[in-house]
Design a protein around this motif. Sequence first.
Motif, short mmCIF file in Angstrom:
data_model
loop_
_atom_site.label_atom_id
_atom_site.label_comp_id
_atom_site.label_asym_id
_atom_site.label_seq_id
_atom_site.Cartn_x
_atom_site.Cartn_y
_atom_site.Cartn_z
N SER A 188 -0.87 -11.78 71.31
CA SER A 188 -2.10 -11.14 70.84
C SER A 188 -1.41 -9.18 71.28
O SER A 188 -0.74 -9.44 72.55
CB SER A 188 -3.20 -11.14 71.15
N TYR A 189 -2.39 -8.58 71.02
CA TYR A 189 -2.17 -7.41 71.80
C TYR A 189 -3.32 -6.03 71.01
O TYR A 189 -4.10 -6.43 70.55
CB TYR A 189 -0.83 -6.48 70.61
N GLY A 190 -3.32 -5.31 72.48
CA GLY A 190 -4.66 -4.52 72.99
C GLY A 190 -4.68 -4.01 72.97
O GLY A 190 -4.05 -3.54 73.98
N VAL A 191 -5.35 -2.00 71.96
CA VAL A 191 -5.20 -0.82 72.87
C VAL A 191 -6.99 -0.85 73.74
O VAL A 191 -7.27 -1.08 72.58
CB VAL A 191 -4.22 -0.31 71.66
N TYR A 192 -6.52 -0.26 74.80
CA TYR A 192 -7.96 0.56 75.13
C TYR A 192 -8.25 1.68 75.53
O TYR A 192 -6.72 2.59 75.78
CB TYR A 192 -8.76 -0.04 76.21
N GLN A 193 -8.72 2.88 75.35
CA GLN A 193 -8.45 4.11 75.06
C GLN A 193 -10.18 4.81 75.56
O GLN A 193 -10.99 4.91 75.01
CB GLN A 193 -7.80 4.71 73.76
N SER A 194 -9.96 5.59 76.65
CA SER A 194 -11.37 6.46 77.35
C SER A 194 -11.31 7.68 77.23
O SER A 194 -9.96 8.33 78.11
CB SER A 194 -11.81 5.46 78.72
N GLN A 215 -5.87 5.50 79.59
CA GLN A 215 -5.14 3.85 77.88
C GLN A 215 -4.66 2.67 78.84
O GLN A 215 -3.60 2.22 80.07
CB GLN A 215 -4.43 4.68 77.27
N ASP A 216 -4.98 1.95 78.73
CA ASP A 216 -4.42 0.47 78.24
C ASP A 216 -4.10 -0.64 77.43
O ASP A 216 -4.21 -0.70 76.68
CB ASP A 216 -5.38 -0.24 79.41
N ASN A 247 -0.06 -5.81 81.27
CA ASN A 247 -0.59 -4.53 81.16
C ASN A 247 0.12 -3.29 81.00
O ASN A 247 1.03 -3.60 82.74
CB ASN A 247 -2.07 -4.62 81.55
N TYR A 248 -0.04 -2.25 80.65
CA TYR A 248 1.11 -1.25 81.19
C TYR A 248 -0.15 -0.20 80.98
O TYR A 248 -1.19 -0.08 79.68
CB TYR A 248 1.57 -0.35 79.97
N THR A 249 -1.17 1.29 81.78
CA THR A 249 -2.25 1.41 82.50
C THR A 249 -1.48 3.29 82.87
O THR A 249 -0.69 3.02 83.78
CB THR A 249 -3.02 0.53 83.14
N GLU A 250 -2.51 3.64 81.93
CA GLU A 250 -2.05 4.95 82.24
C GLU A 250 -3.51 5.56 82.47
O GLU A 250 -4.50 5.46 81.87
CB GLU A 250 -1.50 6.15 81.30
N VAL A 251 -3.40 6.89 84.10
CA VAL A 251 -5.08 7.22 83.68
C VAL A 251 -4.59 8.73 84.03
O VAL A 251 -3.07 9.13 84.62
CB VAL A 251 -5.02 6.95 84.88
N GLY A 252 -5.75 9.63 83.64
CA GLY A 252 -5.54 11.32 83.39
C GLY A 252 -3.86 11.87 82.54
O GLY A 252 -2.92 12.39 82.86
N ARG A 253 -3.42 10.13 81.87
CA ARG A 253 -2.27 10.36 81.26
C ARG A 253 -1.16 10.49 81.28
O ARG A 253 0.08 10.56 81.24
CB ARG A 253 -1.68 11.76 79.76
#
Length: 553
Positions: free
Chosen positions: A309-315, A326-327, A350-356
Amino acid sequence: MQILLTERRRSHILPGMIGLLRMCPAPCLCPWFLLVVLLVGVIAVQAQDVDPEKYDLSFAKAMSAFRKGDYEQAEGLFREALQAKPGDPDAGYYLGHSLLRSGKPDEAATVFRNMLERDPQSGRALLGLGITEYNRGRYEKALESLQAAEKLMPEDPLVHYYQGLAYHRLQSFEESRRRFSHAMTLSPDLAPSARYYSGVGYYRHGDLERARAEFEAVAQARPGTELARLAEEFLKLTREEKPVVEPKRWDLAFSTSFEYDSNVVLLPGGTQPPAGATGISQQQDYRTVLYGGGDYRFIQSETWVAGASYGVYQSFHHTLSNFDVQDHSPTAYIQRQFGQLRISAQYLFNYTEVGREPYLIAQTGQTFFTLAERGGGAFTQLQLRYQNKDFQDDRFPGNSARDGKNWLVGLSQYLLFANNTGHARAGYAFDTDRTGAGDPFVSGPFSNPPSDWAYKGHRVFAGLGLPPVWALRTDVAFDYYWQLYDNPNSLSSASGDFYRRRDEILSVSASMSRSLTKSLSLAFQYSYIRDQSNVQAFDWNRSIYSISLTGQF
């Protein structure tokens, strides 16, 4: 009568022994000679205790009563046969089955266990014990004995037939059909019953065409019998229902949410926020949250499931864009069903970015053991997890000091009610982070890098999902997380008197949701989180209000 016969045999043997003593060649050897003669005499008495005529007559009468279905009479006659020939495996085997068919499973189990004590390699005793456990409703225990019997009697059709029945009761229909097929090959007499249960398995799995073929074969093979009548009833059901297509191998999901947050806090992946305004804003804001994901199962059967599976989260925050998250989370998993037990293993990246900007790269391996109780009213789940966390410095200087490994073990219990439309849940989890300079007993706030983040945590949680009322589903949850950090915290004091950090994190939430269509649902949720820390820089609370639209396809 048995006692009289034994006494008569002894009366014939003793004169012969006295005659042998008179033949003793030397008085000094007579004691040893007497001992040998006595041993021979005992063996002779034991050998003559077997009454072959009585055994043959009792066993023949018992088998006749057994075939007629008079199991009470058969029980008594098999016991007489065992008196005439103690330890006889044939009489013991049929005595156990007579007891079982008379509704005496405990006595039957004792008979089969006694047979195993006399002969641990008795395949028939293991078979009888397996059949007994099956009739008691202990299907896993039955399979243990039947699988042991299969090693000794691989070509015995009843061994495979009763394994098929046990797997059928455990709803492992794929394995039960395989066993029934083997049993029919070894003994065509078992074909009608085996095909009936195979048909039930196909029907439960939604394969109406194959189920219909099995039931028609049973009705033709045994017309006028109860088995044929049951097969006809299933045939009516298969004709009334539409064929069920094979379950699809893929799923797609999306959600979009609009949220108000009274205190924006950086918590990606459940990690603790950095101290100060970079991790705990102490400001309110609105945000939009988007999620999209897909799942594909390469293998999908009753016993095996494997996929990815693959998921993308963005706030997106209205003003605090530095807190945008973004995760990306690709996942691979495999699952195996063993009767009531399901074991699944997952690998998550998991690869997570904060403030790009890069914030965290995490790799997680976890295993779940889920045991469903018979009847499906409850299940218990054990979770084991290992996680490697690689924090990135970019926007957060010193963030890589948090690099480390996390181990978790958790146990959860779920109870279903109201025809499985509601549930209650509760559980406990222990986890620990090993980070920083290594040994927590020598690391301090000024070590390089600091070991502020190593901790041991205890979490308890509970929740309740209520059955729908006016098409609305309500869920409430409670979570308490106690974190005990290993080392004096570098922000705990400005005067040099440093102390260990302690956090008590309380979370409560409530949500209501309603299905709009077959694929779409709308939900409202309120969450309150309070992190009460003895280090002021990490003490915070927040309230979140959200409305979400979710789609599943």
